[in-house]
Design a protein around this motif. Structure first.
Motif, PDB file in Angstrom:
ATOM      1  N   LEU A 307      13.575 -19.478  56.150  1.00 47.97           N
ATOM      2  CA  LEU A 307      12.774 -19.283  56.678  1.00 47.97           C
ATOM      3  C   LEU A 307      13.374 -17.587  55.385  1.00 47.97           C
ATOM      4  O   LEU A 307      11.213 -17.598  55.060  1.00 47.97           O
ATOM      5  CB  LEU A 307      11.936 -18.514  57.885  1.00 47.97           C
ATOM      6  N   MET A 308      13.938 -17.135  55.819  1.00 44.26           N
ATOM      7  CA  MET A 308      14.066 -15.760  55.158  1.00 44.26           C
ATOM      8  C   MET A 308      14.127 -16.630  53.904  1.00 44.26           C
ATOM      9  O   MET A 308      13.472 -15.159  52.769  1.00 44.26           O
ATOM     10  CB  MET A 308      15.240 -15.699  55.315  1.00 44.26           C
ATOM     11  N   LEU A 309      14.803 -16.740  52.943  1.00 48.19           N
ATOM     12  CA  LEU A 309      14.622 -16.711  51.825  1.00 48.19           C
ATOM     13  C   LEU A 309      13.340 -17.700  50.908  1.00 48.19           C
ATOM     14  O   LEU A 309      12.709 -17.345  49.671  1.00 48.19           O
ATOM     15  CB  LEU A 309      15.651 -18.662  51.183  1.00 48.19           C
ATOM     16  N   SER A 310      12.773 -18.407  51.854  1.00 49.10           N
ATOM     17  CA  SER A 310      11.198 -18.863  51.477  1.00 49.10           C
ATOM     18  C   SER A 310      10.499 -17.485  51.151  1.00 49.10           C
ATOM     19  O   SER A 310       9.425 -17.024  50.304  1.00 49.10           O
ATOM     20  CB  SER A 310      10.700 -19.559  52.337  1.00 49.10           C
ATOM     21  N   GLY A 311      10.406 -16.513  52.350  1.00 53.30           N
ATOM     22  CA  GLY A 311      10.072 -15.234  52.645  1.00 53.30           C
ATOM     23  C   GLY A 311      10.518 -14.285  51.633  1.00 53.30           C
ATOM     24  O   GLY A 311       9.058 -13.359  50.092  1.00 53.30           O
ATOM     25  N   ALA A 312      11.428 -14.172  50.957  1.00 54.51           N
ATOM     26  CA  ALA A 312      11.704 -13.154  48.716  1.00 54.51           C
ATOM     27  C   ALA A 312      11.452 -14.041  48.495  1.00 54.51           C
ATOM     28  O   ALA A 312      10.997 -13.110  47.981  1.00 54.51           O
ATOM     29  CB  ALA A 312      13.041 -13.041  49.430  1.00 54.51           C
ATOM     30  N   LEU A 313      11.845 -15.272  48.411  1.00 56.93           N
ATOM     31  CA  LEU A 313      11.340 -16.094  47.299  1.00 56.93           C
ATOM     32  C   LEU A 313      10.013 -16.109  46.501  1.00 56.93           C
ATOM     33  O   LEU A 313       8.972 -15.628  45.387  1.00 56.93           O
ATOM     34  CB  LEU A 313      11.119 -17.002  46.799  1.00 56.93           C
ATOM     35  N   ALA A 314       9.266 -15.545  47.898  1.00 60.57           N
ATOM     36  CA  ALA A 314       7.431 -15.733  47.864  1.00 60.57           C
ATOM     37  C   ALA A 314       6.735 -14.317  47.220  1.00 60.57           C
ATOM     38  O   ALA A 314       5.518 -13.775  46.663  1.00 60.57           O
ATOM     39  CB  ALA A 314       7.095 -15.748  48.774  1.00 60.57           C
ATOM     40  N   THR A 315       8.041 -13.304  47.886  1.00 63.35           N
ATOM     41  CA  THR A 315       7.158 -11.580  47.362  1.00 63.35           C
ATOM     42  C   THR A 315       7.881 -11.685  45.413  1.00 63.35           C
ATOM     43  O   THR A 315       6.754 -11.360  45.070  1.00 63.35           O
ATOM     44  CB  THR A 315       8.135 -10.800  47.782  1.00 63.35           C
ATOM     45  N   GLY A 316       9.122 -12.178  45.154  1.00 63.96           N
ATOM     46  CA  GLY A 316       8.834 -12.744  43.693  1.00 63.96           C
ATOM     47  C   GLY A 316       8.293 -13.180  43.143  1.00 63.96           C
ATOM     48  O   GLY A 316       7.612 -12.857  42.000  1.00 63.96           O
ATOM     49  N   ILE A 317       7.531 -14.572  43.841  1.00 57.25           N
ATOM     50  CA  ILE A 317       6.850 -15.182  42.607  1.00 57.25           C
ATOM     51  C   ILE A 317       5.361 -14.475  42.943  1.00 57.25           C
ATOM     52  O   ILE A 317       4.270 -14.977  41.598  1.00 57.25           O
ATOM     53  CB  ILE A 317       6.519 -16.526  42.977  1.00 57.25           C
ATOM     54  N   GLY A 318       5.062 -13.960  43.990  1.00 54.21           N
ATOM     55  CA  GLY A 318       3.510 -13.302  43.966  1.00 54.21           C
ATOM     56  C   GLY A 318       3.610 -12.036  42.736  1.00 54.21           C
ATOM     57  O   GLY A 318       2.470 -11.824  41.964  1.00 54.21           O
ATOM     58  N   TRP A 319       4.463 -11.716  42.574  1.00 50.80           N
ATOM     59  CA  TRP A 319       5.009 -10.122  41.461  1.00 50.80           C
ATOM     60  C   TRP A 319       4.171 -11.224  40.231  1.00 50.80           C
ATOM     61  O   TRP A 319       4.070 -10.416  39.285  1.00 50.80           O
ATOM     62  CB  TRP A 319       5.987  -9.482  41.416  1.00 50.80           C
ATOM     63  N   MET A 320       4.790 -11.735  40.270  1.00 54.46           N
ATOM     64  CA  MET A 320       4.738 -13.204  38.646  1.00 54.46           C
ATOM     65  C   MET A 320       3.551 -13.214  38.528  1.00 54.46           C
ATOM     66  O   MET A 320       2.611 -14.137  37.896  1.00 54.46           O
ATOM     67  CB  MET A 320       5.822 -14.000  38.564  1.00 54.46           C
ATOM     68  N   ILE A 321       2.471 -13.730  39.592  1.00 55.03           N
ATOM     69  CA  ILE A 321       1.374 -14.861  39.547  1.00 55.03           C
ATOM     70  C   ILE A 321       0.769 -12.854  38.746  1.00 55.03           C
ATOM     71  O   ILE A 321      -0.654 -13.660  38.299  1.00 55.03           O
ATOM     72  CB  ILE A 321       0.921 -14.569  40.719  1.00 55.03           C
TER      73      ILE A 321
END
Length: 444
Positions: A307-321
């Motif tokens: 869950l911790m990693l998914s939140g961090a990765l979602a933030t990074g991918i969101g910036w790429m979007i």
């Protein structure tokens, strides 16, 4: 007697064999797909319903989404408490009947208020289904298999979210929205007796090897105090809710974002988004549980680290979007849903595994209410409010800037998940069952 034959609906004290449990999961996937399909079917009926009943967009929004969320939030905890004390099998069967009747009411609606009552019934049925079904999975599968079982169960939601609008859109064109709703009620009416007659209640805690708990029922306040005293749960539930806020804030505004920023028509955006969300979530849900069970055998903190990693990765991918070209937006959305889907089953497995078996449905209900209120309720509103606030400075680009600011939510969600992981070992040990042998299933 074969595992899949109808049994006496009495809770036994022996863990059923894998044939029965596979049948159970298959039926639960179909039931979950049914209620999700009913809920999202209306998205392809907005225009014919609006025209025929003379409704405003605000009224459509109330009937399509808001009334379901309100009834769901109000009903889920009382129904979860009932599930912890009564028969999960009966509640799931009754819930399927309720939402099937509600769909017929929607199909017969001649006014806004009848439509609203029908949609409220769908929310009531969904609220009655969610906690007992997930707790029932936990009752039947030992801790080391539980996330995998929940991954299979979650496929039903992905399937229903996709098939409801997809099949419904074709049916509306061919048969009209009223007949489509009548046809859509059939799966629930078929599945309700199958649940009632072929499945059976399982004693809470049986899959964990826990003894039968005796004594008077525990009050809701005492149950809530017990759950909050488990140090892993409050930060974990809040982290999951903030992840949902970020996810729903992005999903709800995705078509408007690509239209304003990249000039993509809403019809094209909707089709691409639907495919990305379905395949991303389906793959994530399929992989997440087995991966958590595999890694969790090495270190139980992986159930929370995911869950911790998914939140961090979602933030990074969101910036790429938000900063990349338009042709990458929806593939990245699909990747984001895949990563988010990885943590869904482990999250449910942790919540179900840390709480007393007599309180599982209540704990799941508290988790779902938090996700509904913070995530589904707060995410779209937060992004819209920020966009209005930034519009005088950024004009039509204000929505993209608002979504960038919303990414900051990923920081506290990641920190909260890390805090939860610091306590989980001690809480897992106190809960029991995580290190012991799994109970032997019945041989059939």
């Amino acid at each position: 007697m074969a595992d899949c034959e109808p049994r006496s609906p009495v809770a036994t004290d022996q863990l059923p064999g894998m044939a029965y449990r596979s049948w159970f999961l298959f039926i639960m996937v179909l039931v979950s797909a049914s209620v999700q399909g009913e809920r999202y079917l209306m998205v392809v009926m907005v225009e014919p319903i609006r025209r025929e009943l003379g409704l405003s967009d605000a009224a459509i929004g109330m009937a399509k989404d808001m009334i379901i969320a309100i009834v769901y939030i109000l009903a889920i905890i009382p129904l979860a408490r009932l599930a912890d004390r009564w028969s999960k099998r009966k509640i799931v069967a009754i819930a399927a009947t309720v939402w099937s009747i509600a769909v017929i009411v929607c199909g017969a609606a001649k006014s806004f208020w009848v439509l609203l009552i029908g949609r409220a019934g769908i929310g009531l049925g969904e609220g009655g289904f969610t906690p007992p079904s997930q707790a029932w999975v936990a009752d039947l599968f030992p801790i080391r298999q539980r996330a995998t079982a929940l991954s299979i169960f979650l496929l039903g939601a992905s399937l229903g979210t996709f098939l409801g609008p997809a099949i419904g859109g074709l049916a509306v064109q061919e048969y009209g929205w009223r007949n489509t709703l009548i046809f859509a009620s059939i799966p629930g009416f078929v599945l309700a007796p199958i649940v009632w007659l072929t499945l059976r209640d399982t004693r809470p805690g049986l899959a964990d090897g826990a003894p039968l708990e005796k004594g008077p029922p525990v009050s809701f306040l005492q149950t809530a105090r017990e759950l909050l005293a488990i140090r892993t749960l409050p930060p974990l539930i809040l982290a999951a809710s903030l992840n949902a806020l970020l996810t729903m804030g992005f999903i709800s505004w995705a078509p408007a974002f690509v239209e304003r920023t990249h000039g993509m028509p809403a019809s094209q955006a909707g089709l691409q988004m639907g495919g990305a969300l379905f395949f991303g979530s389906a793959i994530g849900h399929t992989i997440g549980g087995p991966l958590a069970d595999f890694l969790g055998r090495r270190d139980m903190r992986w159930y929370i680290w995911m869950l911790m990693l998914s939140g961090a990765l979602a933030t990074g991918i969101g910036w790429m979007i938000l900063t990349g070209p338009g042709d990458r937006v929806f593939p990245l959305y699909g990747l984001n849903m895949l990563i988010g889907g990885l943590s869904a089953a482990p999250l449910m497995a942790v919540v179900a595994g840390l709480v007393p078996s007599r309180s599982r449905a209540t704990a799941i209900a508290i988790l779902m209410v938090s996700i509904q209120v913070v995530g589904l309720g707060g995410g779209p509103v937060l992004v819209g409010w920020l966009s209005d606030l930034l519009r005088p400075v950024y004009g039509e680009q204000s929505l993209g800037m608002a979504m960038r600011w919303a990414l900051l939510v990923g920081i506290p969600s990641t920190i909260l998940a890390w805090i939860a992981s610091r306590h989980c070992r001690a809480d897992f040990k106190a809960a029991g069952g995580w290190d012991g042998p799994a109970p032997k299933p019945a041989m059939h």
